[in-house]
Design an enzyme around this catalytic site. Structure first.
Site, short mmCIF file in Angstrom:
data_model
loop_
_atom_site.label_atom_id
_atom_site.label_comp_id
_atom_site.label_asym_id
_atom_site.label_seq_id
_atom_site.Cartn_x
_atom_site.Cartn_y
_atom_site.Cartn_z
N LYS A 170 0.45 1.84 2.40
CA LYS A 170 -0.06 2.54 1.21
C LYS A 170 -1.55 2.80 1.37
O LYS A 170 -2.21 2.28 2.26
CB LYS A 170 0.18 1.71 -0.05
CG LYS A 170 1.63 1.35 -0.31
CD LYS A 170 2.49 2.58 -0.61
CE LYS A 170 3.97 2.24 -0.65
NZ LYS A 170 4.81 3.44 -0.67
N SER A 217 6.89 7.84 2.32
CA SER A 217 5.96 7.70 1.20
C SER A 217 4.50 8.03 1.55
O SER A 217 3.69 8.22 0.67
CB SER A 217 6.02 6.28 0.62
OG SER A 217 5.41 5.35 1.49
#
Length: 198
Positions: free
Chosen positions: A107, A61
């Site tokens: 993230k 990700s």
């Protein structure tokens, strides 16, 4: 006068007489050494819990910035040294009820408390301005995201991989409380060839 002094002797490993005082000082030295090891371990545990640690990346990700298997140096003191900033790469505690494979997610903070964030035509906008996201390699392929204002004490996070269904982030589970940020990823430290600041 006797042939031996009254001083008590004990036998060493090789059968040689050993002074009892030497035996006592050896035990005292071992005890001091053990105390030092325990104190050192305690300090290491404190640093790991509240200071710094290494973390291995799982998943894709955060590509192309971070690849699976790379090790990150995580600074856990950043909350008391100014808090998160837009653009920080952070480690987030997995939201309750999520279907993520690991208890933590890596993230990027794209919006802070009070910011309005939305997505149009594959581009991220914060407070009405298009974000300059040089760390991505594609437009956002997951469609629109309606304007949302980040609530106090929270951040909006996204993965750098903007291909369709590539990142499980605030678009799915909502904003993240600053209290749920485990730390800021500051360096890639392994493999050595990839060593660099984030």
């Amino acid at each position: 006068m006797g042939l031996f002094s009254q001083k008590k002797l004990s036998r060493g490993l090789a059968g040689e007489p050993v002074d009892a005082d030497s035996s006592t000082s050896f035990l005292a030295e071992v005890w001091d050494w053990m105390k030092s090891v325990v104190i050192a371990l305690f300090i290491v545990l404190l640093l790991h819990q509240y200071g710094f640690h290494l973390s291995t990346v799982k998943g894709s990700s955060m590509q192309p910035t971070i690849e699976e298997g790379e090790w990150l140096f995580i600074n856990k003191t950043f909350r008391v040294l100014g808090g998160p900033r837009r653009g920080d790469v952070v480690v987030v505690k997995e939201p309750a009820g999520s279907d993520a494979d690991s208890p933590y997610l890596v993230k990027r903070v794209v919006a802070l408390a009070g910011d309005e964030v939305y997505i149009r035509q594959g581009k991220l906008y914060v407070n009405g301005e298009e974000s300059n996201e040089s760390y991505t390699d594609s437009p956002i392929e997951d469609g629109r995201f309606e304007p949302y204002t980040v609530e106090p004490g929270h951040v909006f996070v996204m993965g750098d991989n903007r291909h369709r269904h590539a990142s499980y982030d605030s678009r799915s589970f909502g904003t993240v409380s600053v209290d749920k940020l485990e730390g800021r990823a500051e360096w890639i430290v392994w493999p050595i060839s990839k060593w660099r600041a984030l």
